[in-house]
Design a protein around this motif. Structure first.
Motif, PDB file in Angstrom:
ATOM      1  N   VAL A   1       1.545   3.960  -3.145  1.00 51.27           N
ATOM      2  CA  VAL A   1       1.273   5.397  -2.997  1.00 51.27           C
ATOM      3  C   VAL A   1       2.532   6.188  -3.368  1.00 51.27           C
ATOM      4  O   VAL A   1       2.458   7.187  -4.096  1.00 51.27           O
ATOM      5  CB  VAL A   1       0.814   5.718  -1.552  1.00 51.27           C
ATOM      6  CG1 VAL A   1       0.725   7.224  -1.349  1.00 51.27           C
ATOM      7  CG2 VAL A   1      -0.532   5.071  -1.278  1.00 51.27           C
TER       8      VAL A   1
ATOM      9  N   GLY B   1      -4.039   3.882  -2.632  1.00 50.76           N
ATOM     10  CA  GLY B   1      -3.761   2.937  -1.553  1.00 50.76           C
ATOM     11  C   GLY B   1      -4.815   1.847  -1.480  1.00 50.76           C
ATOM     12  O   GLY B   1      -4.508   0.664  -1.320  1.00 50.76           O
TER      13      GLY B   1
ATOM     14  N   VAL C   1       0.842  -1.204   0.000  1.00 45.83           N
ATOM     15  CA  VAL C   1       0.000   0.000   0.000  1.00 45.83           C
ATOM     16  C   VAL C   1       0.874   1.251   0.000  1.00 45.83           C
ATOM     17  O   VAL C   1       0.724   2.145  -0.853  1.00 45.83           O
ATOM     18  CB  VAL C   1      -0.956  -0.013   1.212  1.00 45.83           C
ATOM     19  CG1 VAL C   1      -1.677   1.324   1.325  1.00 45.83           C
ATOM     20  CG2 VAL C   1      -1.947  -1.153   1.087  1.00 45.83           C
TER      21      VAL C   1
END
Lengths: 391, 288
Positions: free
Chosen positions: B73, B200, B69
């Motif tokens: 990002v 995300g 995640v």
């Protein structure tokens, strides 16, 4: 005007002399899945052919042989046909080879007779492909060839009710037909026959359906590639393996590069196939050594490398028989009935079907030296293509 | 009845995967008015990062999700800074589509180059491996985890958007950007944060959904339509809508696969056509 004619003659003379000079290089067009989800198998074509060339050199009967690769990417008949045309017309190839997917091979077949180009199919496994043109030979396998022994083993292992789940396209339907026919002749019962679309990724519902059908064994075929892994995982994770439902498949479903991803849960899965990387023979050891010398990784070897290696053998033989001239009838006649010992075992080209006759092995997923392998546990000797064989 | 019980858990799991991945896209389209076709590409990057972290770095599954995640990002920052920032809420759809599909092809190519064309495994921890006995039937333990993830994501997002300061600012910036700015809300930061949130979520969905939608370079293109369909059926920007759409479409698809697998995705698209015909703005969408 006269001057123009003169120029034209000169141009013609030059092009003729260029043509004569080029005759020394014989080009072979290879159409394979060089990129995309199936790229591993195209890569194996190249590994196999490179191994053959490394072993036997690139000259045959005084002619240099050059392999030209084109990318077939996915089941896309129109594109494959265009690639074959381009190879024939622009590259002036004398032989074609490759073709991973049946629909693509079918699309190329009509061109061969017209262009007088023999083709060696290195994978596409629907029986009827070799019937589409007298200029096709095949060094891979067919669904019938591998499936008929699978059905016999299923019966021997005590399966009574079998659920069949196959990919919904040519080879899948061949596999379904072959298994059903053989298994029912042997006295078994097929309780479910599911045709799964080629793009299926979630096999949970299919497993549930098989479970509800009360089958004690699954027979499956999916083309070697990403979906096979999902199928085997779904089989394990939905509790079918733990529930005693056996899985029987053709070797496409448990190719060696996928075994580490299936993991130890895959131990004991049965399959029938014409080649296992672990095949124990001096020819196979030498072959694998050649592949590795050429930069290939042992973890990436699949059945297409062997088909390509043997395919290159046929092409060399055809060039030798024709003295490098374009004579497809003579070329094909030269390989009919040819026999040799391939890395997969003793093989021959059936003069009637132009398909390879070979041993089919029963294998079980086992762990050896910390690695998962398809261990050969039984041999069905000299299997013809049961789909084409006259019975 | 047995058939129904057979189908429902699978349908629920598939629906939750669709939800977890598509909700980020729904937020982008509903709140930021960006038709982000590269959404699946970010989900795919998440999958690749998790696979890499698990197989090469040998970290545990939760850490791998975290790496995926945060990593995705971070990867998305240059895209946001250089490209996406120019198309928030302003430019017409054609520009957005050309830009985002370009990004998709770019990421597909890069993924193919770096990771190769084969599908990448995301090994599960022992806890999530194998079958779990529901009493009525066995279900892969991982499916239960996916269902849980979907529920948690939905509740957390609803709280975030409806109940927090950030949610208030976001909704203000969306309803009237100029007025929000005049009131001292720094809309650019709100937009960037929302973009990061959407990316995300995509990465998270890509990782937990990898068992159903395997990670390979063409992931970004293969499932693009599916994700877009979920958003348009649910209504862009609506958490409830995305949830309802995911579950309905998951049910239609799974039922179809169970009862008539040879029809492929036929039932999925029939459901889409019917719903969009009856609710042109999606189940919970607002007309813009």
């Amino acid at each position: 005007m006269v001057k123009t004619l003169g120029w034209l003659c000169a141009a013609a003379a030059i092009s003729l002399s260029v043509g004569a000079a080029q005759a020394d290089t014989i080009k072979v067009g290879v159409i394979g899945t060089m990129s995309g989800p199936y790229a591993l198998f195209g890569k194996n074509y190249k590994m196999g052919i490179d191994a053959w060339v490394a072993e036997h050199g690139n000259t045959v009967a005084g002619h240099t042989v050059e392999f030209v690769y084109r990318d077939e990417v996915s089941p896309n008949p129109a594109q494959s046909k265009a690639l074959a045309q381009e190879l024939i017309v622009k590259e002036k190839v004398q032989y074609l080879a490759g073709l991973y997917f049946t629909p693509n091979a079918m699309a190329v077949a009509p061109l061969l007779q017209e262009a007088k180009v023999p083709m060696v199919v290195l994978n596409a496994a629907t029986s009827s492909i070799t019937e589409k043109s007298p200029y096709i030979v095949r060094t891979s396998f067919t669904m019938f060839q591998n499936t008929v022994p699978a059905a016999k083993v299923a019966k021997q292992k005590g399966a009574k009710k079998v659920a069949i789940a196959v990919s919904d396209y040519g080879p899948g339907i061949d596999a379904e037909t072959a298994f059903k026919k053989t298994f029912e002749t042997e006295g078994g019962q097929v309780v479910e026959a599911i045709r799964m679309p080629l793009n299926t990724t979630d096999f949970g519902p299919i497993m549930q359906r098989i479970k509800n059908s009360g089958a004690d064994m699954i027979f499956t075929f999916l083309p070697a590639g990403p979906p096979t892994l999902g199928f085997v995982k779904a089989y394990i994770d939905n509790g079918l393996k733990a529930g005693g439902v056996k899985l029987m498949s053709t070797g496409d479903v448990v190719t060696e590069p996928d075994l580490p991803n299936i993991g130890e849960a895959g131990l004991g899965i049965l399959s029938t196939y014409h080649y296992a990387v672990s095949h124990d023979s001096p020819e196979n050891k030498a072959f694998l050594a050649l592949l590795q010398k050429g930069g290939g990784k042992l973890d990436e070897v699949t059945m297409t490398s062997v088909a390509a290696y043997d395919g290159a053998r046929l092409i060399y033989k055809m060039i030798e028989a024709t003295g490098g001239k374009s004579d497809p009838d003579k070329a094909i006649a030269a390989v009919k009935g040819m026999q040799w010992v391939s890395p997969r075992g003793p093989v021959s080209i059936d003069p009637d079907t132009r398909h390879i006759t070979q041993n089919v092995y029963l294998r079980e997923v086992e762990k050896a030296d910390g690695k998962l392998i398809n261990k050969e546990i039984d041999t069905f000797k000299a299997q013809p293509d049961w789909g084409l064989a006259k019975q | 009845m047995q058939t129904l019980l057979g189908i429902l858990p699978d349908a629920l799991a598939y629906g939750m995967v669709l939800f977890t991945i598509s909700i980020g896209l729904s937020i982008m389209m509903g709140l930021m008015r960006v038709v982000n076709l590269a959404h699946g590409a970010f989900a795919m990057i998440g999958g690749y990062l998790a696979s890499f972290a698990l197989t090469s770095l040998g970290v545990s599954y939760p850490i791998a999700i975290l790496i995926a995640v945060i990593g995705t990002v971070i990867v998305s920052v240059p895209f946001e800074f250089l490209l996406y920032r120019r198309i928030y809420r302003r430019s017409d759809e054609l520009t957005q589509i050309l830009l985002t599909i370009g990004i998709t092809f770019f990421i597909v190519g890069i993924a193919n180059y770096i990771f190769g064309p084969t599908s990448k495994p995301i090994p599960l921890p022992d806890l999530l491996k194998g079958p779990f006995d529901l009493g009525l039937r066995m279900i892969p333990a991982h499916r239960l985890f996916v269902i849980g993830c979907g529920v948690v994501t939905a509740v957390a997002l609803w709280l975030l958007i409806e109940k927090t300061e950030f949610g208030v600012r976001l909704r203000a910036a969306v309803d009237n950007g100029d007025m929000a700015e005049a009131l001292g809300i720094r809309t650019q930061i709100v937009y960037s944060a929302t973009f990061a949130l959407a990316v995300g979520l995509a990465a998270f969905g890509g990782v937990v959904g990898a068992e159903l939608l395997p990670v390979e370079p063409y992931y970004a293109l293969r499932y693009m339509v599916t994700f877009l369909v979920v958003v348009s059926v649910g209504g862009a920007g609506s958490v409830t809508g995305a949830m309802a759409a995911s579950l309905l479409l998951g049910l239609a698809d799974t039922t179809g696969k169970y009862l008539a697998p040879e029809f492929g995705e036929f039932f999925f698209y029939v459901a889409v056509i019917v719903i969009v015909y009856v609710f042109p703005h999606g189940l919970f969408g607002k007309a813009h």
